[in-house]
Design an enzyme around this catalytic site. Sequence first.
Site, short mmCIF file in Angstrom:
data_model
loop_
_atom_site.label_atom_id
_atom_site.label_comp_id
_atom_site.label_asym_id
_atom_site.label_seq_id
_atom_site.Cartn_x
_atom_site.Cartn_y
_atom_site.Cartn_z
N GLU A 10 51.50 -41.81 -27.71
CA GLU A 10 52.50 -42.27 -26.75
C GLU A 10 53.72 -41.35 -26.82
O GLU A 10 54.28 -40.98 -25.79
CB GLU A 10 52.94 -43.70 -27.07
CG GLU A 10 51.89 -44.74 -26.84
CD GLU A 10 52.28 -46.08 -27.45
OE1 GLU A 10 53.49 -46.32 -27.67
OE2 GLU A 10 51.37 -46.89 -27.72
N ASP A 67 54.79 -39.15 -23.66
CA ASP A 67 56.12 -39.32 -23.08
C ASP A 67 56.78 -37.97 -22.84
O ASP A 67 57.34 -37.71 -21.77
CB ASP A 67 56.98 -40.19 -24.00
CG ASP A 67 58.39 -40.37 -23.49
OD1 ASP A 67 58.56 -40.98 -22.42
OD2 ASP A 67 59.32 -39.91 -24.17
N GLU A 99 51.04 -43.38 -21.23
CA GLU A 99 51.61 -42.21 -21.91
C GLU A 99 50.63 -41.67 -22.94
O GLU A 99 50.46 -40.45 -23.04
CB GLU A 99 52.93 -42.58 -22.60
CG GLU A 99 54.06 -42.80 -21.63
CD GLU A 99 55.32 -43.30 -22.29
OE1 GLU A 99 56.38 -43.19 -21.67
OE2 GLU A 99 55.26 -43.82 -23.44
#
Length: 140
Positions: free
Chosen positions: A60, A64, A136
């Site tokens: 993640e 991101d 993400e």
Amino acid sequence: MTPKCENTPDADSDVDATIDRLEHVLGHRFTRRELIERALVHRSWAYEKGRPGEDSESMEFLGDAVLALAVSRMLFTRMGDEQVGDLARARAFLVSEESLAAKARQIDLGRHLRLGRGEEKMGGRGKDSLLADGLEAVLA
């Protein structure tokens, strides 16, 4: 023994089928299936299985950053003459939890996530935060 939710990929064959479905929806074949498998593991599932740290959180984080870079480049290419504040607001909207969760719903990402029993009971597959984080992780 806890009954297994029909939408919860758990057995290896379920995971393979889940990844196959996700690949079909995305129109992309993952060359390192172990990475997409990890991207779909919520920390609640990893904890319940006695595998803390074998979840999607680091992916993640990377996803991101990848998303922010890709969206920033796209906005700069398309709207480079705009004020930086306008570009920043556009990027913030595009990478917001709400926007990412909406995209995750379009591809039915919640169906593919491996969630712990508690998260499952709390409706985790429909939570904006889990869907955005999952997307993400998949992008990483």
